[in-house]
Scaffold this motif. Structure first.
Motif, short mmCIF file in Angstrom:
data_model
loop_
_atom_site.label_atom_id
_atom_site.label_comp_id
_atom_site.label_asym_id
_atom_site.label_seq_id
_atom_site.Cartn_x
_atom_site.Cartn_y
_atom_site.Cartn_z
N ILE A 1 0.34 4.35 0.45
CA ILE A 1 0.12 5.37 1.50
C ILE A 1 0.73 4.89 2.82
N SER A 2 0.56 3.59 3.12
CA SER A 2 1.19 3.03 4.31
C SER A 2 2.71 3.13 4.21
N ILE B 1 4.47 5.35 2.70
CA ILE B 1 4.91 6.72 3.00
C ILE B 1 4.97 6.94 4.50
N GLN B 2 3.96 6.40 5.19
CA GLN B 2 3.92 6.62 6.64
C GLN B 2 5.10 5.94 7.35
N PRO C 1 -8.43 6.22 1.43
CA PRO C 1 -7.79 7.51 1.17
C PRO C 1 -7.53 7.67 -0.33
N THR D 1 8.21 7.78 6.54
CA THR D 1 8.27 9.06 7.25
C THR D 1 8.80 8.84 8.66
N ASP E 1 0.83 -1.19 0.00
CA ASP E 1 0.00 0.00 0.00
C ASP E 1 0.88 1.25 0.00
N LYS F 1 -3.67 6.91 7.71
CA LYS F 1 -2.39 6.72 7.05
C LYS F 1 -1.80 8.04 6.58
N SER F 2 -2.60 9.07 6.59
CA SER F 2 -2.11 10.36 6.14
C SER F 2 -1.05 10.90 7.10
N ILE F 3 -0.07 11.59 6.57
CA ILE F 3 0.92 12.19 7.45
C ILE F 3 0.64 13.67 7.66
#
Ligand code: SF4
Lengths: 480, 212
Positions: A83-84, A86-87, B54, A90, A81, B31-33
């Motif tokens: 988006i996961s 990226i998290q 999302p 990060t 995924d 999941k958004s930062i």
């Protein structure tokens, strides 16, 4: 004056009392994970602030990491995924930039924050500890004041090592007596929540005491404190005893050498004084507690496995009555039918409530020599950390599970909250060792029933809820 | 943080108890930062007929006509009426972020979960506690009166009904002060830097193992 354990921890961390009645409390340690920290680090950067004591933080990704062996073999790039990914990335970047110690996705020490902290000796008696996660109460099992905070407070702790707080009230939950065969810490805490309700502990710190709590292992005590939040209390506590100290001894972040003796001396005072005042006292008899199963969409909607589903018609309180009706509809269950008649589609053994080595053993004892029922679509066991996984494999538990038809996964939160690919399909009933059975918690339209690890394994084998006390259990523990 | 002084706005009644943070903002959106952009997914599972993820274009999703926020008469609501134990469950600050992003300025309920309550103040949302009897009156009025508005005054600590009746509410002085002035909590704490340093020195003596 006689003090409760909570009073002592509070007084010991008081930095300043403000005229408006709030207090500034010192936070000794913080745990960080990928979901609630990115906005906190961003906030620091925007304000141009520096962390006060970066060494007082420990990070690991858990909520979003995949748990299939395939994906995990590829490390961070295995996260499908985007988006996961990226998290998790990060978190890596922030830890590098700010110099936070992190057990990243490839580290054997990676796992669910509330499993990792105690396992590493990062969680210690007498600490104040926070994490951007409501189940931080888990660490209270060590006689530490530990509680969940929001992201603004994560940032606040990073920047100041303090939090502005109001003192909570003291609640005592006393469980005396001896737990019956097959009855575990999970059943105790579910029974407590059934008794006091999900808002019963609001505004309180709950200390769990009594002979049944003293008898529990540290793993069991963590299971109990973990769910204090499901009773509405941000803080759960158990007094320090020899078991606590024995558990902590020799762990990587625990005090060493001369510091050890000094620490033990201080920790020996971490219990409630005789005669200290509690605002609320709740007492349960251990003998009265049977294995528990939640039938509804709130942890307080719980019954003994021998019981039946409640009937809204016998509820006088209109709000409660409507709650029962709504829950029965969502769960697709009939009033008055037997708990043991609820069929199970999926089974999840894991989460910060029940993914420690002892939980793995309890589930394996039931699974050993048996097979997952054909009607069960999926049964998975997700250890709480890489080290739990390693230990379980050294004991051969993984083989027992796999032979019985369970999937043996990599560590993470997994289907506890279904942020990654592990989730329920609409309408599926799941026997889960996690802590929340809210609507959609394990996947939209999914139906969660909270149980102990042994009860979850039994549900997997029989395809419906079954009283573990009726099952012959093979002992894995050296012929005992 | 935006200050909250006074607010008058349209009221939407969400008549269920124990609304948890998973319902307020489902986990897939965590999941958004970022801190912003959660409004379209507030109450996602109740608001839409399909499963939200999302990155979807929310304007193209089928909405649930039976969910109260979707009733045309509540469009633009900025005051949320709720029942007991609102915001229970996880510590996710995404819940008040979503409420705020949607346009809510205040929530009125008989009780809240502790962490959620706390998180509201940090994000410019005023969570007001009123007793069940008063709540029943407000629910009844908001349901039966189209365009029902309430006026909230934080300084005076009052909610005023359209008929002019004034209801008082309690709020802790420190929370009120921060919210009223839109103050940055970290900034306030840093004014006590010396006390923190003093405490740290003393703690180092008492518990040196935490500093080695
Ligand atoms: S296992 Fe579940 S409850 Fe525990 S931290 Fe992870 S998501 Fe939260």
């Amino acid at each position: 004056m006689a003090k409760t354990l909570y009073d002592k921890l509070w007084d010991d961390h008081l930095v300043a009392e403000n005229p408006d009645g709030s207090a500034l409390i010192y936070i000794d340690r913080q745990l960080l994970h990928e979901v609630t920290s990115p906005q906190a680090f961003e906030g620091l950067k925007i304000a141009g602030r520096k962390p006060r004591r970066i060494e007082a933080n420990l990070a690991t990704p858990d909520h979003n990491v995949p748990t299939t062996n395939n994906e995990r073999e590829q490390g961070i790039s295995g996260i499908a995924d985007p988006i996961s990914l990226i998290q998790v990335k990060t978190l890596d970047e922030n830890c590098d930039e700010f110099g936070v110690t992190q057990f990243n996705i490839d580290d054997i020490r990676q796992g669910i924050v509330h499993v990792v902290g105690p396992e590493q000796g990062y969680t210690l008696p007498g600490l104040t500890m926070v994490c951007g996660d409501s189940h931080t109460a888990t660490h209270g099992a060590f006689g530490a004041m530990a509680f969940g905070v929001g992201t603004s407070e994560v940032e606040h702790v990073l920047a100041t090592q303090c939090l502005r707080q109001k003192k909570m009230k003291n609640m005592l939950v006393k469980v005396d007596g001896k737990l019956g065969y097959g009855v575990t810490a999970k059943d105790v805490v579910l029974a407590v929540i059934g008794e006091i309700g999900t808002a019963g502990g609001n505004g309180h710190a709950i200390e769990f005491a009594g002979t049944a709590i003293e008898e529990l292992s540290m793993e069991g005590r963590m299971t109990i404190c973990n769910m204090a939040i499901e009773a509405g209390a941000r803080v759960g506590l158990v007094a320090v005893d020899d078991k606590t100290i024995e558990y902590v001894k020799g762990r990587p972040f625990a005090p060493q050498k001369e510091h050890w003796d000094m620490a033990v001396k201080a920790w020996n005072d971490l219990h409630t004084d005789e005669g200290a005042h509690f605002d609320t006292i709740v007492e349960l008899k251990a003998e009265d507690i049977a294995p528990q199963v939640t039938w509804g969409t709130s942890p307080e909607m719980v019954k003994p496995v021998t019981g039946s589903i409640p009937n809204p018609l016998s509820e006088d309180n209109p709000v409660k009555k409507e709650g029962i009706e709504r829950a029965l509809e969502y769960m697709d269950l009939k009033a008055d039918s037997a708990i043991s008649s609820i069929p199970v589609d999926k089974v999840f053994i894991g989460s910060c409530t029940n993914s420690r080595i002892e939980d793995m053993r309890e589930a394996a004892e039931v699974a050993k020599g048996r097979k997952v029922a054909a009607s069960v679509k999926q049964a998975m066991v997700v250890p709480g950390s890489g080290l739990v996984k390693e230990q379980a494999e050294a004991e051969g538990l993984d083989k027992i599970f796999v032979e019985a038809g369970f999937e043996w996964r990599e560590p993470g939160c997994s289907m506890c909250l279904a942020m990654n690919a592990d989730r329920l399909e609409p309408g599926e009933h799941c026997a889960s060792t996690s802590n929340r059975n809210f609507e959609g918690r394990q996947g939209q339209g999914g139906r969660t029933h909270l149980v102990s690890p042994a009860m979850a394994a039994a549900a997997a084998v029989y395809g419906h809820f079954t009283d573990v006390r009726d099952i012959e259990i093979s002992s894995l523990r050296g012929g005992a | 943080m935006e200050a909250f002084t006074q607010h008058q706005g349209l009221v939407v009644p969400l008549d269920r108890a124990n609304v948890d943070t998973d319902a307020i903002i489902p986990k897939q959106f965590l999941k958004s930062i970022k801190r912003s952009g959660f409004g379209p997914n507030l109450f996602d599972e109740w608001r839409y007929m399909d499963h939200g993820e999302p990155g979807m274009d929310n304007s193209k999703r089928p909405v649930n006509p039976d969910f109260i926020l979707n009733f045309p008469r509540y469009e633009g609501a900025s005051v949320l009426l709720a029942r007991e134990n609102f915001g229970c469950g996880s510590s996710r600050e995404h819940a008040p972020w979503a409420l705020e992003d949607y346009g809510f300025k205040a929530v009125i309920a008989p009780s809240y979960a502790d962490i959620f309550f706390n998180n509201c103040f940090k994000n410019g949302i005023l969570p007001i506690v009123l007793d069940n009897k008063t709540m029943d009156v407000l629910f009844e009025e908001a349901e039966s009166t189209e365009g029902y508005q309430l006026a909230i005054d934080l300084d005076k600590q009052t909610v005023t009904r359209p008929n002019g009746e004034v209801i008082s509410f309690e709020v802790e002085p420190d929370r009120k002060h921060s919210l009223y002035n839109g103050l940055d909590d970290i900034g306030i704490t840093l004014q006590q830097e010396q006390s923190i340093t003093d405490y740290e020195e003393a703690r180092k003596q008492r518990a040196p193992w935490l500093f080695s």
